[in-house]
Write a protein that holds these residues in place. Structure first.
Motif, PDB file in Angstrom:
ATOM      1  N   VAL A 195       0.846  -1.192   0.000  1.00  0.00           N
ATOM      2  CA  VAL A 195       0.000   0.000   0.000  1.00  0.00           C
ATOM      3  C   VAL A 195       0.880   1.239   0.000  1.00  0.00           C
ATOM      4  CG1 VAL A 195      -1.804   1.259   1.231  1.00  0.00           C
ATOM      5  CG2 VAL A 195      -1.802  -1.249   1.240  1.00  0.00           C
ATOM      6  N   GLY A 196       1.889   1.258   0.849  1.00  0.00           N
ATOM      7  CA  GLY A 196       2.808   2.385   0.913  1.00  0.00           C
ATOM      8  C   GLY A 196       3.740   2.271   2.099  1.00  0.00           C
ATOM      9  N   HIS A 197       4.699   3.161   2.133  1.00  0.00           N
ATOM     10  CA  HIS A 197       5.666   3.198   3.222  1.00  0.00           C
ATOM     11  C   HIS A 197       5.236   4.226   4.269  1.00  0.00           C
ATOM     12  CE1 HIS A 197       8.310   0.509   1.238  1.00  0.00           C
ATOM     13  NE2 HIS A 197       8.700   1.351   0.302  1.00  0.00           N
ATOM     14  N   ASP A 198       5.414   3.858   5.518  1.00  0.00           N
ATOM     15  CA  ASP A 198       5.173   4.741   6.650  1.00  0.00           C
ATOM     16  C   ASP A 198       6.532   5.035   7.293  1.00  0.00           C
ATOM     17  OD1 ASP A 198       3.773   6.216   8.511  1.00  0.00           O
ATOM     18  OD2 ASP A 198       2.496   4.558   9.170  1.00  0.00           O
ATOM     19  N   GLU A 199       6.599   6.040   8.126  1.00  0.00           N
ATOM     20  CA  GLU A 199       7.847   6.349   8.813  1.00  0.00           C
ATOM     21  C   GLU A 199       7.569   6.766  10.248  1.00  0.00           C
ATOM     22  OE1 GLU A 199       9.829   9.620   7.013  1.00  0.00           O
ATOM     23  OE2 GLU A 199       8.141  10.996   7.226  1.00  0.00           O
ATOM     24  N   LEU A 200       8.543   6.547  11.091  1.00  0.00           N
ATOM     25  CA  LEU A 200       8.424   6.975  12.479  1.00  0.00           C
ATOM     26  C   LEU A 200       8.645   8.474  12.583  1.00  0.00           C
ATOM     27  CD1 LEU A 200      10.308   4.187  14.472  1.00  0.00           C
ATOM     28  CD2 LEU A 200       7.857   4.413  14.073  1.00  0.00           C
ATOM     29  N   ALA A 240      -4.798   9.063   2.435  1.00  0.00           N
ATOM     30  CA  ALA A 240      -5.469   9.306   3.712  1.00  0.00           C
ATOM     31  C   ALA A 240      -4.562   8.990   4.894  1.00  0.00           C
ATOM     32  CB  ALA A 240      -6.745   8.473   3.793  1.00  0.00           C
ATOM     33  N   LEU A 241      -3.690   8.001   4.735  1.00  0.00           N
ATOM     34  CA  LEU A 241      -2.801   7.595   5.824  1.00  0.00           C
ATOM     35  C   LEU A 241      -1.444   8.287   5.756  1.00  0.00           C
ATOM     36  CD1 LEU A 241      -3.517   3.751   5.931  1.00  0.00           C
ATOM     37  CD2 LEU A 241      -4.525   5.545   7.335  1.00  0.00           C
ATOM     38  N   HIS A 242      -1.269   9.171   4.779  1.00  0.00           N
ATOM     39  CA  HIS A 242      -0.004   9.892   4.602  1.00  0.00           C
ATOM     40  C   HIS A 242       1.165   8.944   4.386  1.00  0.00           C
ATOM     41  CE1 HIS A 242      -1.791  13.810   5.538  1.00  0.00           C
ATOM     42  NE2 HIS A 242      -2.426  13.210   6.509  1.00  0.00           N
ATOM     43  N   LEU A 243       0.948   7.923   3.568  1.00  0.00           N
ATOM     44  CA  LEU A 243       2.006   6.988   3.210  1.00  0.00           C
ATOM     45  C   LEU A 243       2.675   7.444   1.920  1.00  0.00           C
ATOM     46  CD1 LEU A 243       0.131   3.597   3.798  1.00  0.00           C
ATOM     47  CD2 LEU A 243       1.423   4.945   5.460  1.00  0.00           C
ATOM     48  N   THR A 244       3.904   7.012   1.712  1.00  0.00           N
ATOM     49  CA  THR A 244       4.596   7.296   0.461  1.00  0.00           C
ATOM     50  C   THR A 244       4.516   6.049  -0.426  1.00  0.00           C
ATOM     51  OG1 THR A 244       6.706   6.607   1.423  1.00  0.00           O
ATOM     52  CG2 THR A 244       6.150   8.946   1.522  1.00  0.00           C
ATOM     53  N   ARG A 299      11.705   2.725   8.460  1.00  0.00           N
ATOM     54  CA  ARG A 299      10.601   2.651   7.507  1.00  0.00           C
ATOM     55  C   ARG A 299       9.742   1.418   7.758  1.00  0.00           C
ATOM     56  NH1 ARG A 299      11.748   2.152   1.123  1.00  0.00           N
ATOM     57  NH2 ARG A 299      11.977  -0.043   1.732  1.00  0.00           N
ATOM     58  N   LEU A 300       8.431   1.604   7.694  1.00  0.00           N
ATOM     59  CA  LEU A 300       7.477   0.512   7.815  1.00  0.00           C
ATOM     60  C   LEU A 300       6.725   0.404   6.491  1.00  0.00           C
ATOM     61  CD1 LEU A 300       7.167   2.582  10.539  1.00  0.00           C
ATOM     62  CD2 LEU A 300       6.143   0.490  11.418  1.00  0.00           C
ATOM     63  N   THR A 301       6.247  -0.777   6.183  1.00  0.00           N
ATOM     64  CA  THR A 301       5.505  -0.973   4.940  1.00  0.00           C
ATOM     65  C   THR A 301       4.146  -1.589   5.251  1.00  0.00           C
ATOM     66  OG1 THR A 301       7.549  -1.329   3.700  1.00  0.00           O
ATOM     67  CG2 THR A 301       5.500  -2.036   2.666  1.00  0.00           C
ATOM     68  N   LEU A 302       3.092  -0.896   4.862  1.00  0.00           N
ATOM     69  CA  LEU A 302       1.746  -1.440   4.984  1.00  0.00           C
ATOM     70  C   LEU A 302       1.437  -2.219   3.714  1.00  0.00           C
ATOM     71  CD1 LEU A 302      -0.861  -1.556   6.699  1.00  0.00           C
ATOM     72  CD2 LEU A 302      -1.663   0.428   5.389  1.00  0.00           C
ATOM     73  N   THR A 303       0.968  -3.443   3.867  1.00  0.00           N
ATOM     74  CA  THR A 303       0.766  -4.342   2.740  1.00  0.00           C
ATOM     75  C   THR A 303      -0.656  -4.876   2.713  1.00  0.00           C
ATOM     76  OG1 THR A 303       3.083  -5.041   2.848  1.00  0.00           O
ATOM     77  CG2 THR A 303       1.587  -6.471   1.642  1.00  0.00           C
ATOM     78  N   LEU A 304      -1.214  -4.971   1.526  1.00  0.00           N
ATOM     79  CA  LEU A 304      -2.514  -5.612   1.324  1.00  0.00           C
ATOM     80  C   LEU A 304      -2.273  -7.061   0.937  1.00  0.00           C
ATOM     81  CD1 LEU A 304      -5.615  -5.647   0.811  1.00  0.00           C
ATOM     82  CD2 LEU A 304      -5.114  -4.879  -1.520  1.00  0.00           C
ATOM     83  N   VAL A 305      -2.867  -7.986   1.682  1.00  0.00           N
ATOM     84  CA  VAL A 305      -2.769  -9.414   1.389  1.00  0.00           C
ATOM     85  C   VAL A 305      -4.144  -9.908   0.954  1.00  0.00           C
ATOM     86  CG1 VAL A 305      -2.163 -11.696   2.262  1.00  0.00           C
ATOM     87  CG2 VAL A 305      -0.959  -9.686   3.118  1.00  0.00           C
ATOM     88  N   THR A 306      -4.200 -10.539  -0.208  1.00  0.00           N
ATOM     89  CA  THR A 306      -5.462 -11.069  -0.720  1.00  0.00           C
ATOM     90  C   THR A 306      -5.252 -12.482  -1.241  1.00  0.00           C
ATOM     91  OG1 THR A 306      -5.110 -10.311  -2.999  1.00  0.00           O
ATOM     92  CG2 THR A 306      -6.114  -8.737  -1.453  1.00  0.00           C
ATOM     93  N   GLY A 307      -6.343 -13.084  -1.706  1.00  0.00           N
ATOM     94  CA  GLY A 307      -6.232 -14.332  -2.433  1.00  0.00           C
ATOM     95  C   GLY A 307      -5.660 -14.062  -3.816  1.00  0.00           C
ATOM     96  N   THR A 308      -5.550 -15.099  -4.606  1.00  0.00           N
ATOM     97  CA  THR A 308      -4.923 -14.952  -5.920  1.00  0.00           C
ATOM     98  C   THR A 308      -5.769 -14.151  -6.896  1.00  0.00           C
ATOM     99  OG1 THR A 308      -5.839 -17.122  -6.505  1.00  0.00           O
ATOM    100  CG2 THR A 308      -3.562 -17.056  -5.705  1.00  0.00           C
ATOM    101  N   THR A 309      -7.055 -13.989  -6.615  1.00  0.00           N
ATOM    102  CA  THR A 309      -7.935 -13.183  -7.478  1.00  0.00           C
ATOM    103  C   THR A 309      -8.581 -12.085  -6.632  1.00  0.00           C
ATOM    104  OG1 THR A 309      -9.739 -14.776  -7.145  1.00  0.00           O
ATOM    105  CG2 THR A 309      -8.389 -15.010  -9.137  1.00  0.00           C
ATOM    106  N   PRO A 310      -7.838 -11.022  -6.321  1.00  0.00           N
ATOM    107  CA  PRO A 310      -8.369  -9.959  -5.466  1.00  0.00           C
ATOM    108  C   PRO A 310      -9.476  -9.179  -6.147  1.00  0.00           C
ATOM    109  CG  PRO A 310      -6.279  -9.303  -6.425  1.00  0.00           C
ATOM    110  CD  PRO A 310      -6.469 -10.743  -6.786  1.00  0.00           C
TER     111      PRO A 310
END
Length: 291
Positions: free
Chosen positions: A161-166, A282-286, A257-268
């Motif tokens: 989804v994007g990178h977050d930071e402290l 909205a989450l201010h991610l890069t 750096r933190l990474t928010l990831t979307l995990v889905t099945g093989t057919t999202p």
């Protein structure tokens, strides 16, 4: 071949693990202590290993017992949702989306606004459990921050989804960090993250002179800082919409750096993929590049 455990077996293991006592577990489950002990002994014979160390202080799970209790909680949780799931299926399609507890109050309002026509079943759990649900097909998607720190099961795919930071959260009236090699010297600071780097972050804060205290969730950490008028170290997304007058965010004294990831099945679902840019904003991610 060993027989499958019954619901009663799972409830017994989980209750002993929670209460630390076979006798207390037996009373909660309304069975006799000898019956509980016999059932536990049968389970240990089936598993071919000791599940609990029993002595005058009670019953403590062995590594095997702790793992069985963890899986029992997972399975019993599924069973408790069966009737609700059947009723929901009769009412029409719905999205089942999960995330971890710290992100839930930030993520789900955004999803609710971006997917107003979808009935979203919101679930909260640890990242590894959420991924298991996606792999099983009982959850459509999970938003987690440890995808690059675990082995993902077969049948799942990830999209960053994007990178977050402290960042340092500075409540109103709180002094900014000083310069030098120990900018946080003698400063009490609460911290929280949503990946698996808490020990590493704590060590780095201590090296910078801070008196570091870990908050159990992002919201708790921010609340601790506000109540005590102290600094807090949190991901930028934790305060995407909640800065009060006079509060500010400043760069952290070190990069993480933190990474928010979307995990889905093989057919999202395409609509989930389509909302990722809005969610990132909205989450201010890069933006994060896929490997």
């Amino acid at each position: 071949m060993a027989s499958s455990p019954s619901v009663e077996d799972l409830e017994l293991v989980l209750t002993i693990s929670r209460t630390g006592s076979v006798g207390t577990a037996a009373r909660e489950l309304r069975i006799s202590q000898p019956s509980a002990s016999q059932r536990l002994a049968r389970l240990e014979r089936t598993c071919e290993t000791q599940l609990f160390v029993r002595d005058t202080r009670g019953a403590r799970p062995t590594p095997a017992g702790a793992e069985l209790a963890r899986r029992a909680e997972h399975i019993l949780g599924h069973l408790s949702e069966l009737y609700d799931a059947a009723r929901a299926a009769a009412a029409g399609p719905r999205l089942v989306i999960g995330t971890f507890v710290s992100l839930a109050p930030i993520l789900f309002p955004v999803l609710d606004a971006e997917l107003p026509d979808d009935d979203i079943n919101q679930q909260v759990d640890h990242g590894r459990y959420l991924v298991e649900l996606v792999a099983e097909g009982t959850m459509d998607a999970a938003f987690i921050a440890i995808a690059d720190q675990m082995d993902l099961p077969h049948g799942t795919v990830t999209r960053p989804v994007g990178h977050d930071e402290l960042v340092l959260f500075v409540p109103r009236g709180v002094e900014l960090p000083r310069g030098g090699k120990q900018p946080l010297r003698e400063r009490s600071i609460a911290f929280s993250t949503y990946d698996r780097s808490s020990d590493q972050i704590c060590a780095r804060l201590i090296a910078l002179g801070a008196k570091a205290r870990r908050g159990v969730t992002l919201g708790t950490t921010v609340a601790m800082a506000r109540r005590r008028s102290q600094l807090a170290l949190v991901p930028r997304s934790a305060l995407a919409h909640e800065l009060h007058p006079g509060e500010q965010l400043v760069p952290a004294p070190f990069k993480h750096r933190l990474t928010l990831t979307l995990v889905t099945g093989t057919t999202p679902l395409p609509r989930l993929i389509a909302l990722l840019p809005a969610l990132r904003e909205a989450l201010h991610l890069t933006p994060a590049r896929r490997n």
